[in-house]
Design a protein around this motif. Structure first.
Motif, mmCIF file in Angstrom:
data_model
loop_
_atom_site.group_PDB
_atom_site.id
_atom_site.type_symbol
_atom_site.label_atom_id
_atom_site.label_comp_id
_atom_site.label_asym_id
_atom_site.label_seq_id
_atom_site.Cartn_x
_atom_site.Cartn_y
_atom_site.Cartn_z
ATOM 1 N N ALA A 1 0.833 -1.204 0.000
ATOM 2 C CA ALA A 1 0.000 0.000 0.000
ATOM 3 C C ALA A 1 0.866 1.252 0.000
ATOM 4 O O ALA A 1 0.582 2.222 -0.716
ATOM 5 N N LYS B 1 2.296 1.759 -3.490
ATOM 6 C CA LYS B 1 1.298 2.293 -4.429
ATOM 7 C C LYS B 1 1.064 3.772 -4.183
ATOM 8 O O LYS B 1 0.964 4.563 -5.126
ATOM 9 N N ARG B 2 0.985 4.129 -2.924
ATOM 10 C CA ARG B 2 0.756 5.533 -2.578
ATOM 11 C C ARG B 2 1.920 6.393 -3.065
ATOM 12 O O ARG B 2 1.722 7.467 -3.632
ATOM 13 N N GLY C 1 -10.559 5.414 -8.868
ATOM 14 C CA GLY C 1 -11.065 5.080 -7.543
ATOM 15 C C GLY C 1 -9.961 4.723 -6.563
ATOM 16 O O GLY C 1 -10.047 5.031 -5.373
ATOM 17 N N SER C 2 -8.917 4.072 -7.078
ATOM 18 C CA SER C 2 -7.799 3.702 -6.215
ATOM 19 C C SER C 2 -7.087 4.935 -5.679
ATOM 20 O O SER C 2 -6.629 4.950 -4.532
ATOM 21 N N TYR D 1 -8.418 7.752 -4.948
ATOM 22 C CA TYR D 1 -9.228 8.283 -3.856
ATOM 23 C C TYR D 1 -9.235 7.379 -2.626
ATOM 24 O O TYR D 1 -9.631 7.816 -1.539
ATOM 25 N N SER D 2 -8.795 6.163 -2.788
ATOM 26 C CA SER D 2 -8.700 5.292 -1.615
ATOM 27 C C SER D 2 -7.444 5.582 -0.808
ATOM 28 O O SER D 2 -7.336 5.185 0.358
ATOM 29 N N TYR D 3 -6.501 6.304 -1.419
ATOM 30 C CA TYR D 3 -5.255 6.654 -0.728
ATOM 31 C C TYR D 3 -5.192 8.126 -0.332
ATOM 32 O O TYR D 3 -4.431 8.497 0.563
ATOM 33 N N ASP E 1 -7.711 11.760 0.290
ATOM 34 C CA ASP E 1 -9.077 12.234 0.467
ATOM 35 C C ASP E 1 -9.601 12.924 -0.787
ATOM 36 O O ASP E 1 -10.778 12.797 -1.142
ATOM 37 N N ASN E 2 -8.718 13.666 -1.446
ATOM 38 C CA ASN E 2 -9.110 14.395 -2.652
ATOM 39 C C ASN E 2 -7.851 14.832 -3.403
ATOM 40 O O ASN E 2 -6.727 14.628 -2.922
#
Length: 209
Positions: free
Chosen positions: A13, A16-17, A50-51, A53-55, A57-58
């Motif tokens: 994770a 990816k971030r 979508g991914s 935004y999963s990491y 907030d905006n």
């Protein structure tokens, strides 16, 4: 085994971030903050929108972090050069000016984005913090110079703000991607002029290096 799986998931994770941040920074360095859309970041990172935004907030939070990472790195380079200059305030001031300007001129698009590009409020807040870091660094150098008689006694915070403003503003024409005369800028002459102006403004007791 469960711990190892959890640790592997965490590292994946984080990777990816960081990939998204790296992609966004690349977009900013090449084309500015306006080009770093969520869609472009997702495509460059090989993930879905979508991914992203999963990491984060905006988009605002993502770009603010991109700015912060880039700004911290660039400031660190200048600060390291100042420290390497030793205890001579004149040498420290020259290191600040030369390193700041040289790095800006070598990475013009990124420098423009960090210093001048119109940005969203979240990024602008980070920019204000960056400017404060440079002002504080300038204040330290100027205070030391005044203490040893290398610079004339002046209002340190005001003068530090003026000097840093002069350095950055003098680079506008050379950094602006909309300017057609970029190739005609002589970096050596430009930096020398900025340096001379700053030393004169500080009333340096010796000739500007």
């Amino acid at each position: 085994m469960a711990y190892r799986k959890t640790e592997a998931t965490r590292r994946s994770a984080e990777a990816k971030r960081q990939s998204m941040l790296d992609t966004a920074r690349g977009l900013v360095a090449e084309s500015g903050f306006g080009a770093a859309t969520v869609a472009a970041i997702a495509e460059g990172s090989g993930v879905s929108v979508g991914s992203v935004y999963s990491y984060f907030d905006n988009r605002e939070a993502l770009l603010a972090e991109v700015f912060r990472e880039a700004a911290v790195f660039e400031f660190g380079q200048v600060e390291s050069a100042v420290r390497a200059a030793g205890s001579d305030p004149a040498a420290a001031l020259r290191a600040l000016i030369d390193t700041f300007a040289d790095r800006a001129l070598r990475g013009r698009r990124l420098a423009w984005s960090l210093l001048f590009e119109p940005v969203i409020p979240a990024v602008d807040a980070e920019r204000l913090r960056l400017r404060q870091s440079y002002r504080e660094l300038g204040e330290t150098i100027i205070a030391e110079g005044i203490a040893v008689g290398a610079f004339v006694d002046q209002d340190i915070p005001v003068v530090a703000s003026a000097v840093m403003g002069a350095i950055s503003e003098a680079l506008v024409g050379a950094l602006d991607p909309a300017e057609a005369h970029l190739s005609n800028v002589d970096p050596v002459a430009l930096v020398a002029t900025i340096r001379r102006f700053c030393f004169l403004a500080l009333g340096a007791t010796g000739a500007a290096p």
